[in-house]
Design an enzyme around this catalytic site. Structure first.
Site, PDB file in Angstrom:
ATOM      1  N   VAL A  78      76.705  30.645  66.658  1.00  0.00           N
ATOM      2  CA  VAL A  78      76.538  31.978  66.074  1.00  0.00           C
ATOM      3  C   VAL A  78      75.136  32.158  65.507  1.00  0.00           C
ATOM      4  O   VAL A  78      74.499  33.204  65.687  1.00  0.00           O
ATOM      5  CB  VAL A  78      77.601  32.232  64.983  1.00  0.00           C
ATOM      6  CG1 VAL A  78      77.356  33.570  64.308  1.00  0.00           C
ATOM      7  CG2 VAL A  78      78.997  32.200  65.595  1.00  0.00           C
ATOM      8  N   ARG A  99      69.357  19.589  62.649  1.00  0.00           N
ATOM      9  CA  ARG A  99      69.166  18.998  63.979  1.00  0.00           C
ATOM     10  C   ARG A  99      67.758  19.259  64.499  1.00  0.00           C
ATOM     11  O   ARG A  99      67.048  20.136  64.005  1.00  0.00           O
ATOM     12  CB  ARG A  99      70.198  19.548  64.954  1.00  0.00           C
ATOM     13  CG  ARG A  99      70.058  21.017  65.294  1.00  0.00           C
ATOM     14  CD  ARG A  99      71.146  21.489  66.247  1.00  0.00           C
ATOM     15  NE  ARG A  99      71.078  22.925  66.479  1.00  0.00           N
ATOM     16  CZ  ARG A  99      70.324  23.482  67.419  1.00  0.00           C
ATOM     17  NH1 ARG A  99      69.576  22.730  68.219  1.00  0.00           N
ATOM     18  NH2 ARG A  99      70.325  24.802  67.575  1.00  0.00           N
ATOM     19  N   LYS A 142      85.356  32.664  57.511  1.00  0.00           N
ATOM     20  CA  LYS A 142      86.623  33.178  56.977  1.00  0.00           C
ATOM     21  C   LYS A 142      87.286  32.194  56.027  1.00  0.00           C
ATOM     22  O   LYS A 142      87.957  32.597  55.078  1.00  0.00           O
ATOM     23  CB  LYS A 142      87.589  33.576  58.098  1.00  0.00           C
ATOM     24  CG  LYS A 142      88.103  32.433  58.976  1.00  0.00           C
ATOM     25  CD  LYS A 142      87.296  32.291  60.218  1.00  0.00           C
ATOM     26  CE  LYS A 142      87.857  31.284  61.195  1.00  0.00           C
ATOM     27  NZ  LYS A 142      87.009  31.169  62.397  1.00  0.00           N
ATOM     28  N   GLU A 193      81.675  40.980  57.410  1.00  0.00           N
ATOM     29  CA  GLU A 193      82.351  41.713  58.482  1.00  0.00           C
ATOM     30  C   GLU A 193      82.818  40.781  59.600  1.00  0.00           C
ATOM     31  O   GLU A 193      83.917  40.944  60.147  1.00  0.00           O
ATOM     32  CB  GLU A 193      81.417  42.774  59.065  1.00  0.00           C
ATOM     33  CG  GLU A 193      81.985  43.569  60.228  1.00  0.00           C
ATOM     34  CD  GLU A 193      83.183  44.404  59.831  1.00  0.00           C
ATOM     35  OE1 GLU A 193      84.265  44.184  60.400  1.00  0.00           O
ATOM     36  OE2 GLU A 193      83.047  45.275  58.956  1.00  0.00           O
ATOM     37  N   VAL A 220      86.494  38.378  60.123  1.00  0.00           N
ATOM     38  CA  VAL A 220      87.768  38.792  60.727  1.00  0.00           C
ATOM     39  C   VAL A 220      87.469  39.582  61.990  1.00  0.00           C
ATOM     40  O   VAL A 220      86.742  40.568  61.955  1.00  0.00           O
ATOM     41  CB  VAL A 220      88.593  39.667  59.769  1.00  0.00           C
ATOM     42  CG1 VAL A 220      89.901  40.105  60.442  1.00  0.00           C
ATOM     43  CG2 VAL A 220      88.891  38.948  58.470  1.00  0.00           C
ATOM     44  N   ILE A 275      84.602  42.856  66.260  1.00  0.00           N
ATOM     45  CA  ILE A 275      85.337  44.107  66.024  1.00  0.00           C
ATOM     46  C   ILE A 275      84.966  44.665  64.649  1.00  0.00           C
ATOM     47  O   ILE A 275      85.135  43.980  63.645  1.00  0.00           O
ATOM     48  CB  ILE A 275      86.857  43.882  66.062  1.00  0.00           C
ATOM     49  CG1 ILE A 275      87.293  43.233  67.363  1.00  0.00           C
ATOM     50  CG2 ILE A 275      87.602  45.195  65.849  1.00  0.00           C
ATOM     51  CD1 ILE A 275      88.751  42.820  67.381  1.00  0.00           C
ATOM     52  N   ASP A 300      94.231  29.648  60.642  1.00  0.00           N
ATOM     53  CA  ASP A 300      93.104  30.556  60.835  1.00  0.00           C
ATOM     54  C   ASP A 300      93.543  32.013  60.636  1.00  0.00           C
ATOM     55  O   ASP A 300      92.875  32.790  59.943  1.00  0.00           O
ATOM     56  CB  ASP A 300      92.532  30.358  62.238  1.00  0.00           C
ATOM     57  CG  ASP A 300      91.406  31.316  62.557  1.00  0.00           C
ATOM     58  OD1 ASP A 300      90.281  31.077  62.092  1.00  0.00           O
ATOM     59  OD2 ASP A 300      91.650  32.307  63.284  1.00  0.00           O
ATOM     60  N   LYS A 337      92.449  35.008  57.675  1.00  0.00           N
ATOM     61  CA  LYS A 337      91.974  36.346  58.029  1.00  0.00           C
ATOM     62  C   LYS A 337      92.869  37.436  57.458  1.00  0.00           C
ATOM     63  O   LYS A 337      92.371  38.467  56.977  1.00  0.00           O
ATOM     64  CB  LYS A 337      91.876  36.463  59.552  1.00  0.00           C
ATOM     65  CG  LYS A 337      90.807  35.567  60.155  1.00  0.00           C
ATOM     66  CD  LYS A 337      90.868  35.566  61.681  1.00  0.00           C
ATOM     67  CE  LYS A 337      89.825  34.643  62.269  1.00  0.00           C
ATOM     68  NZ  LYS A 337      89.933  34.548  63.749  1.00  0.00           N
ATOM     69  N   GLY A 356      83.043  34.259  69.531  1.00  0.00           N
ATOM     70  CA  GLY A 356      81.967  34.106  70.496  1.00  0.00           C
ATOM     71  C   GLY A 356      80.611  34.336  69.868  1.00  0.00           C
ATOM     72  O   GLY A 356      80.486  34.967  68.819  1.00  0.00           O
TER      73      GLY A 356
END
Length: 391
Positions: free
Chosen positions: A12, A44, A100, A124, A127, A131, A196, A200, A298
């Site tokens: 991410v 890293r 989360k 944002e 969750v 979206i 998980d 959320k 993703g």
């Protein structure tokens, strides 16, 4: 010009760096101000990366640099990420995160620090990945009394259930496929046991109803109890099985929050949300029912949401973004086993007259009742599977 630091540059974090770099001019046109990436905090070796000249390994460089006003956290977990976020807020820097776990467990504390320091703590992407759901919930729908929020908020379990329903795979086969494709971790516990999704739905509940609901207070059931015969019965009853996080407020203000597999009638929009996709439904007294659908995880979907939060922080750089999230009110938290709904029950013996039978297995859809009444009616020793039906 606002200057930003990114903490943690994995999947991410790399996406955020790419968006801030490649779309710098587009963002400046929309915002009316440039955003410059100044630091990337990463342990890293990043010598081969395009952003190598921005890499640092000491959080104190960010904390002491007055030019950096916004920090994006992509480290994960509630260990060092919590310490770093808290330090940034105390240093007067706004923070955005997709974490989360941390938001569900520490959000109340971190929001209080942000308010005290006059900066923003926003999340944002915690969750639903890409979206837009938290900002619409707290802003666009602010004129509503939110009565219920529920949805498919874990893509891994949705993929597994989809494979079981559409391809006839067993749970174990579908999980193995999810791991092979990178949808599930080597240790899938947090996904398949509903942990998980629990984190959320707690965040959604906190924002919807304005008081803290900790994950430890939420009854959580994952999908390891779902069998192939349950998937077959779902088809027979014209339903799909979905793992849902739900939070419901009744007319007395009591809030019921839980995570569990549900039978979702196929004429409902959620029944057709398949694969790794996510969807959240919000029911408000004025707007009615709204569906938010899209990629729940993703690199780029999550990074997109985090960059959106960075832009929002810039737009509100003269103060903090207010989020209504108060303390824990246990007296307002209802027992989810008291929540009334219809049930799919697969049973043995003569506890009920079967409505559907498959290979000597028997199942019914009950009238609305609580979990306590359902277990009493069938006898716990006779219940092979029992899932709520979404109405």
């Amino acid at each position: 010009m606002k200057k930003v630091a990114v903490m943690g540059c994995g999947i991410v974090g790399t996406g955020i760096v790419e968006i801030l770099t490649d779309k710098k001019d587009d963002i400046a046109k929309k915002l009316g101000e440039e955003i410059e990436l100044k630091y990337v905090l990463e342990k890293r070796d990043c010598s081969g990366e395009k952003f190598a000249d921005k890499v640092i390994d000491d959080i104190n460089i960010i904390l002491s640099d007055s030019e950096v006003s916004i920090v994006a956290e992509c480290i994960g977990g509630i260990g060092i990420a919590y310490e770093f976020i808290k330090s940034c807020l105390l240093a007067g820097k706004s923070v955005v995160t997709c974490n989360k776990h941390l938001v569900a467990e520490k959000g109340l504390e971190l929001l209080a620090i942000a308010r005290e320091k006059g900066v923003s703590f926003v999340f944002e992407a915690s969750v639903g990945g890409g979206i837009p759901i938290l900002r619409p919930l707290t802003n666009c729908l602010a004129g509503n009394r939110i009565n219920e929020v529920f949805g498919i908020i874990n893509g891994t379990t949705n993929y597994i259930l989809t494979q079981m329903a559409q391809c006839g795979q067993s749970f174990e086969e579908a999980l193995a496929d999810a791991q092979r494709l990178g949808y599930a971790e080597a240790d899938p516990t947090a996904d398949v046991e509903g942990i998980d999704a629990c984190r959320k739905i707690c965040i959604l509940a906190d924002l919807s109803f304005g008081h803290n609901i900790p994950p430890a207070a939420v009854k959580t059931q994952g999908i390891t109890c779902v069998s192939g015969i349950d998937s077959a019965f779902a088809e027979a009853f014209a339903c799909s099985i979905k793992l849902l996080g739900r939070t419901v407020r009744d007319e007395k203000g009591m809030v019921t929050t839980f995570v569990a597999p549900h039978f979702v009638p196929k004429n409902a929009l959620l029944a057709n949300v398949n694969g790794v996709m996510n969807a959240v439904v919000v029911r408000g007294d004025s707007v009615g029912e709204c569906l938010f659908y899209g990629a729940g995880a993703g690199r780029y979907p999550t990074a997109s949401a985090m960059v959106g939060d960075i832009i929002d922080c810039v737009r509100h750089s003269d103060g903090c973004l207010y989020i209504d999230w108060g303390g824990e009110h246990r007296e307002l938290q209802a027992d989810s086993d008291e929540f009334v709904s219809r049930w799919y029950v697969r049973f043995k013996g003569d506890a009920a007259k079967p409505q559907q039978s498959i290979e000597e297995e028997k199942a019914v859809i009950t009238e609305p009742m609580s979990a306590y009444k359902m277990r009493s009616a069938f006898g716990e020793e006779n219940i092979l599977s029992a899932f709520r039906v979404l109405d």
